[in-house]
Write a protein that holds these residues in place. Structure first.
Motif, mmCIF file in Angstrom:
data_model
loop_
_atom_site.group_PDB
_atom_site.id
_atom_site.type_symbol
_atom_site.label_atom_id
_atom_site.label_comp_id
_atom_site.label_asym_id
_atom_site.label_seq_id
_atom_site.Cartn_x
_atom_site.Cartn_y
_atom_site.Cartn_z
ATOM 1 N N GLY A 247 1.003 -1.269 -0.135
ATOM 2 C CA GLY A 247 0.568 -0.126 0.549
ATOM 3 C C GLY A 247 0.460 0.894 -0.476
ATOM 4 N N TYR A 248 1.981 1.349 1.027
ATOM 5 C CA TYR A 248 2.760 2.586 0.761
ATOM 6 C C TYR A 248 3.892 2.586 -0.434
ATOM 7 C CZ TYR A 248 7.005 4.894 1.370
ATOM 8 O OH TYR A 248 7.834 6.278 1.753
ATOM 9 N N TYR A 249 3.581 2.215 -1.673
ATOM 10 C CA TYR A 249 4.422 1.645 -2.810
ATOM 11 C C TYR A 249 3.939 1.968 -3.606
ATOM 12 C CZ TYR A 249 8.921 -0.458 -0.714
ATOM 13 O OH TYR A 249 9.908 -0.169 -0.475
ATOM 14 N N ALA A 250 2.022 1.720 -3.433
ATOM 15 C CA ALA A 250 1.194 2.055 -4.421
ATOM 16 C C ALA A 250 0.615 3.715 -4.348
ATOM 17 C CB ALA A 250 -0.048 0.709 -4.537
ATOM 18 N N TYR A 251 0.901 4.566 -2.844
ATOM 19 C CA TYR A 251 0.690 5.676 -2.980
ATOM 20 C C TYR A 251 1.886 6.460 -3.318
ATOM 21 C CZ TYR A 251 0.044 10.145 0.006
ATOM 22 O OH TYR A 251 0.047 10.711 0.708
ATOM 23 N N ASP A 252 3.344 6.073 -2.645
ATOM 24 C CA ASP A 252 4.263 6.868 -3.910
ATOM 25 C C ASP A 252 4.095 6.774 -5.146
ATOM 26 O OD1 ASP A 252 6.714 8.266 -2.412
ATOM 27 O OD2 ASP A 252 6.998 6.360 -3.819
ATOM 28 N N PHE A 253 4.111 5.052 -5.285
ATOM 29 C CA PHE A 253 3.790 5.707 -7.316
ATOM 30 C C PHE A 253 2.696 6.535 -7.578
ATOM 31 C CE2 PHE A 253 2.079 4.056 -10.626
ATOM 32 C CZ PHE A 253 3.479 4.311 -11.993
ATOM 33 N N TRP A 254 1.367 6.869 -7.122
ATOM 34 C CA TRP A 254 0.774 7.865 -7.150
ATOM 35 C C TRP A 254 1.044 8.634 -7.260
ATOM 36 C CZ3 TRP A 254 -3.828 7.421 -9.566
ATOM 37 C CH2 TRP A 254 -4.652 9.037 -10.006
ATOM 38 N N GLN A 255 1.603 9.093 -5.859
ATOM 39 C CA GLN A 255 1.887 10.558 -5.391
ATOM 40 C C GLN A 255 2.810 11.160 -6.418
ATOM 41 O OE1 GLN A 255 -0.993 11.776 -3.629
ATOM 42 N NE2 GLN A 255 1.197 12.782 -2.782
ATOM 43 N N THR A 256 3.556 10.378 -7.168
ATOM 44 C CA THR A 256 4.649 10.235 -7.609
ATOM 45 C C THR A 256 4.181 10.779 -9.193
ATOM 46 O OG1 THR A 256 6.410 9.558 -6.384
ATOM 47 C CG2 THR A 256 7.653 9.698 -8.390
ATOM 48 N N ARG A 257 3.458 9.984 -9.664
ATOM 49 C CA ARG A 257 3.295 10.061 -10.930
ATOM 50 C C ARG A 257 1.747 11.071 -11.300
ATOM 51 N NH1 ARG A 257 7.098 7.903 -10.395
ATOM 52 N NH2 ARG A 257 8.265 5.741 -11.787
ATOM 53 N N PHE A 258 0.774 11.113 -10.308
ATOM 54 C CA PHE A 258 -0.025 11.853 -10.675
ATOM 55 C C PHE A 258 -0.646 12.444 -9.633
ATOM 56 C CE2 PHE A 258 -0.184 7.753 -12.752
ATOM 57 C CZ PHE A 258 -0.056 7.515 -13.306
ATOM 58 N N GLY A 259 0.017 13.012 -8.556
ATOM 59 C CA GLY A 259 -0.488 13.318 -6.993
ATOM 60 C C GLY A 259 0.475 14.824 -7.059
ATOM 61 N N PRO A 260 0.305 15.613 -6.456
ATOM 62 C CA PRO A 260 0.783 17.096 -6.146
ATOM 63 C C PRO A 260 2.073 16.926 -5.817
ATOM 64 C CG PRO A 260 -1.256 17.138 -5.390
ATOM 65 C CD PRO A 260 -1.317 15.553 -5.721
ATOM 66 N N ALA A 261 3.063 17.534 -5.849
ATOM 67 C CA ALA A 261 4.661 18.066 -5.645
ATOM 68 C C ALA A 261 3.873 18.206 -4.056
ATOM 69 C CB ALA A 261 5.448 18.330 -6.381
ATOM 70 N N PRO A 262 5.219 17.486 -3.136
ATOM 71 C CA PRO A 262 5.552 17.529 -1.767
ATOM 72 C C PRO A 262 5.713 19.298 -2.058
ATOM 73 C CG PRO A 262 6.370 15.505 -1.968
ATOM 74 C CD PRO A 262 6.140 16.000 -3.636
ATOM 75 N N ASP A 263 4.828 20.198 -1.057
ATOM 76 C CA ASP A 263 5.695 22.011 -1.099
ATOM 77 C C ASP A 263 4.928 22.578 -0.447
ATOM 78 O OD1 ASP A 263 6.210 23.839 -1.883
ATOM 79 O OD2 ASP A 263 3.934 24.614 -2.874
ATOM 80 N N TYR A 264 5.976 22.876 0.681
ATOM 81 C CA TYR A 264 5.439 24.125 1.356
ATOM 82 C C TYR A 264 4.471 25.152 2.160
ATOM 83 C CZ TYR A 264 10.322 22.308 3.394
ATOM 84 O OH TYR A 264 11.387 21.355 4.282
ATOM 85 N N SER A 265 4.365 25.828 2.944
ATOM 86 C CA SER A 265 2.975 27.182 2.377
ATOM 87 C C SER A 265 4.058 28.267 3.433
ATOM 88 C CB SER A 265 1.919 26.656 3.387
ATOM 89 O OG SER A 265 2.086 26.144 5.016
ATOM 90 N N GLY A 266 3.554 29.112 3.015
ATOM 91 C CA GLY A 266 3.792 30.417 3.408
ATOM 92 C C GLY A 266 5.297 31.151 2.912
ATOM 93 N N GLU A 267 5.506 32.019 2.908
ATOM 94 C CA GLU A 267 6.585 32.780 2.672
ATOM 95 C C GLU A 267 7.864 32.428 3.623
ATOM 96 O OE1 GLU A 267 6.142 35.315 0.189
ATOM 97 O OE2 GLU A 267 4.071 34.486 0.012
ATOM 98 N N GLY A 268 7.894 31.792 3.990
ATOM 99 C CA GLY A 268 9.619 31.204 4.782
ATOM 100 C C GLY A 268 10.306 31.922 6.329
ATOM 101 N N THR A 269 11.189 31.765 6.305
ATOM 102 C CA THR A 269 11.731 32.228 7.294
ATOM 103 C C THR A 269 13.475 32.154 7.163
ATOM 104 O OG1 THR A 269 11.934 30.565 8.944
ATOM 105 C CG2 THR A 269 9.568 31.310 9.491
ATOM 106 N N GLY A 270 13.818 33.134 7.780
ATOM 107 C CA GLY A 270 15.403 33.146 8.213
ATOM 108 C C GLY A 270 16.309 33.138 6.412
ATOM 109 N N ARG A 271 17.020 33.563 6.069
ATOM 110 C CA ARG A 271 18.103 33.916 5.062
ATOM 111 C C ARG A 271 18.927 33.151 4.605
ATOM 112 N NH1 ARG A 271 18.737 39.387 3.046
ATOM 113 N NH2 ARG A 271 20.908 39.743 2.167
ATOM 114 N N ILE A 272 18.901 33.001 3.265
ATOM 115 C CA ILE A 272 19.813 32.487 2.505
ATOM 116 C C ILE A 272 20.229 32.703 1.193
ATOM 117 C CG2 ILE A 272 18.263 30.306 1.937
ATOM 118 C CD1 ILE A 272 20.607 28.381 2.529
#
Length: 581
Positions: A247-272
């Motif tokens: 189930g994990y690998y099936a979910y990972d495959f779906w997320q990688t191929r068809f799901g939205p890419a992992p993302d943060y929310s907001g403007e971030g913090t700090g400086r780089i």
């Protein structure tokens, strides 16, 4: 029915009775008042041991009227050549029954021991080694190994009868019955140690628990076994792991191929501070930002760039940690919201110095003075500044890119960063080897050719043809320019201007090492900072014979091989200018 298996009541003929289906009975009935089992001495007329027992039937007298036993088993060929007195064949079932031999007596298949029947005294002998107790199944009366209570078929018969002995060479080998196969085990998997408690412990426990029931049921065999709880738990855990992992690998495959890419929310913090190399695509830039912790995944950045419909320039960016992909793209595309300083392709050093002063908030000319004073300390390669007539040693080494310049930045640091970017890009191109191949004196001259291509070319498609024009005009014996490059851009560099309509007479009369109308060959150094495409074109020019070029609309260039053809394009250009007022 014979005595075989007779019980107290009327019962059907037993199928295993030796006379079951016997058709050798002559059918003669016994005379009235005559005992069918009248005592006769079978040895009264002849001595059974005085002659070959196969020559004459020892039981030649038939108490039934045709001999004691009719065609008895001793009156026939011991090897199966039987005679049928009345023309009736033996019962098929009887034909398949083979005599059982005890393997001990040398005579006929009768017990050598005297038989005693109830009412005669003595003891009865049990049957030996065979279904008929060692007797010939076709002899219904000879040597029976069991007595039947309440019945005496030989009442009035005195003594015992001794059967004649047959020599060993005339005996028929005894055929043994096939051993009975053990019953198949109903559930073999229960015997495996994996499904039982270790060391047979489950057997003992089950025997203790079920002993009382087992005694009542009379079962003395193998006790019941129970499946081990540990084994069942192990199987359950394994199955759960397989299902969960799948189930994990099936979910990972779906997320990688068809799901939205992992993302943060907001403007971030700090400086780089993040540097994006020249030539980097969106996916590569996204990977750099993800490695620095700016965005959560490259996919989030790529999706945000594609949604914006814009292009992120290479360069140095001041960003924040854990920004959403959209926030990172917005900051990188908006110079007003960042400390970005963009050096475009072909930009001259004088323009870059002024931009640095403005960005940092310094007095005009500050960065130019520092560049002239600190040029040798900014990391230039050894082959740079190889001509004393070079106007600016940093020209051609402030590489086009995007740089982060904050309010507290120092001009020296900014210039050093730009030179480092140029060295990084030039190092992978083998400029020295390519310069020798093209007939140039040094890598710096190759940078100079690239700067001319960048200045005169209108589009990237023009670059390779423009590079060929430079190399063809550099040839001292060429019939068109005789070694002079004659580019207007070199005069504009001297004047720090960008004019198109310059009188030829003015240009030809101006004496300056950078004026290619006045001097043959290349200028002392580059006239700007070429980009990657212009440099690649200078390293790989066309070979079609181009000497002239002109742009009629400022968007495309027209190339010619002779001055006459070039003049036709010039006349057309002048006519357009006149018509446009």
């Amino acid at each position: 029915m014979t005595e075989y298996g007779r019980g107290p009541g009327s019962q059907p003929w037993h199928p295993e009775d030796p006379l079951y289906g016997d058709r050798e009975w002559s059918g003669h009935r016994t005379a009235a008042g005559q005992d069918p089992y009248a005592q006769q001495d079978p040895y009264a007329q002849q001595d059974a041991y005085a002659q070959d027992p196969y020559a004459q039937d020892a039981y030649g007298q038939d108490p039934y009227g045709q001999g004691a036993y009719g065609q008895g088993p001793y009156g026939q060929d011991p090897y199966g050549h039987q005679q049928y007195p009345h023309g009736y064949p033996q019962d098929p079932q009887q034909q398949h029954q083979q005599p059982q031999w005890d393997g001990q007596d040398a005579g006929y298949p009768h017990q050598r021991h005297p038989q005693e029947y109830p009412g005669q005294g003595g003891s009865s002998y049990p049957a030996q080694d065979g279904s008929y107790g060692g007797m010939d199944p076709r002899d219904p009366y000879g040597g029976q190994g069991a007595s039947y209570p309440g019945q005496d078929p030989y009442q009035g018969q005195q003594g015992t009868q001794q059967m004649p002995t047959v020599p060993a060479e005339h005996q028929v080998p005894r055929q043994r019955e096939a051993p009975e196969e053990p019953p198949l085990q109903a559930d073999d998997e229960d015997d495996h140690p994996f499904f039982t408690d270790g060391g047979g412990r489950g057997d003992v426990d089950d025997a203790d628990d079920d002993g009382e029931d087992g005694e009542r049921s009379g079962e003395k065999g193998k006790p019941k076994k129970r499946r081990s709880g540990v084994a069942c738990l192990f199987v359950t855990v394994v199955l759960a792991g397989v299902v969960g992992g799948g189930g994990y690998y099936a979910y990972d495959f779906w997320q990688t191929r068809f799901g939205p890419a992992p993302d943060y929310s907001g403007e971030g913090t700090g400086r780089i501070e993040v540097e994006v190399p020249s030539g980097s695509g969106n996916a590569e830039i996204g990977s750099i930002l993800a490695d620095k912790g700016v965005v959560k995944s490259s996919g989030a950045f790529v999706e945000a760039v594609e949604d914006s419909g814009k292009f992120v320039q290479p360069g140095t960016y001041t960003l924040r940690k854990e920004m959403s992909g959209a926030a990172a793209v917005k900051l990188m595309l908006d110079p007003s919201s960042s400390n970005a300083l963009i050096v475009t392709e072909g930009m001259r050093d004088a323009t870059i110095y002024a931009a640095i002063d403005k960005k940092i908030g310094l007095k005009a000319g500050t960065t130019a003075g520092i560049a002239k004073k600190e040029a040798k300390n900014l990391g230039l390669p050894s082959w740079a500044d190889d001509n004393s007539k070079i106007k600016d040693p940093l020209e051609g080494f402030l590489y086009p890119s995007r740089y982060s310049v904050g309010e507290g930045a120092k001009p020296t640091d900014v210039l050093r960063k730009m030179v480092a970017e140029a060295n990084r890009n030039y190092a992978g191109l083998d400029l020295e080897g390519k310069a020798r191949e093209l007939g140039l004196k040094s890598p710096l001259q190759l940078i100079s050719v690239a700067s001319l291509v960048q200045a005169e070319g209108v589009t990237h498609d023009d670059f390779r043809k423009m590079a060929e024009v430079v190399y063809n005009r550099l040839k001292p014996a060429n019939p068109e320019t005789y070694g002079k490059v004659e580019f207007d851009s070199t005069y504009n560099y001297i004047k720090n201007q960008s004019k198109i309509d310059i009188p030829i007479s003015e240009i030809k009369q101006y004496d300056n090492p950078y004026n290619t109308y006045f001097y043959k060959g290349l200028p002392p150094g580059p006239i700007g900072n070429p980009g990657h495409d212009a440099l690649k074109a200078a390293m790989n020019p066309t070979s079609d014979g181009w000497y002239y070029f002109i742009s009629l609309d400022g968007k495309t260039s027209e190339f010619s091989k002779t001055y006459a053809d070039h003049q036709k394009w010039v006349d057309k250009f002048n006519k357009q200018r006149t018509n446009n007022g």
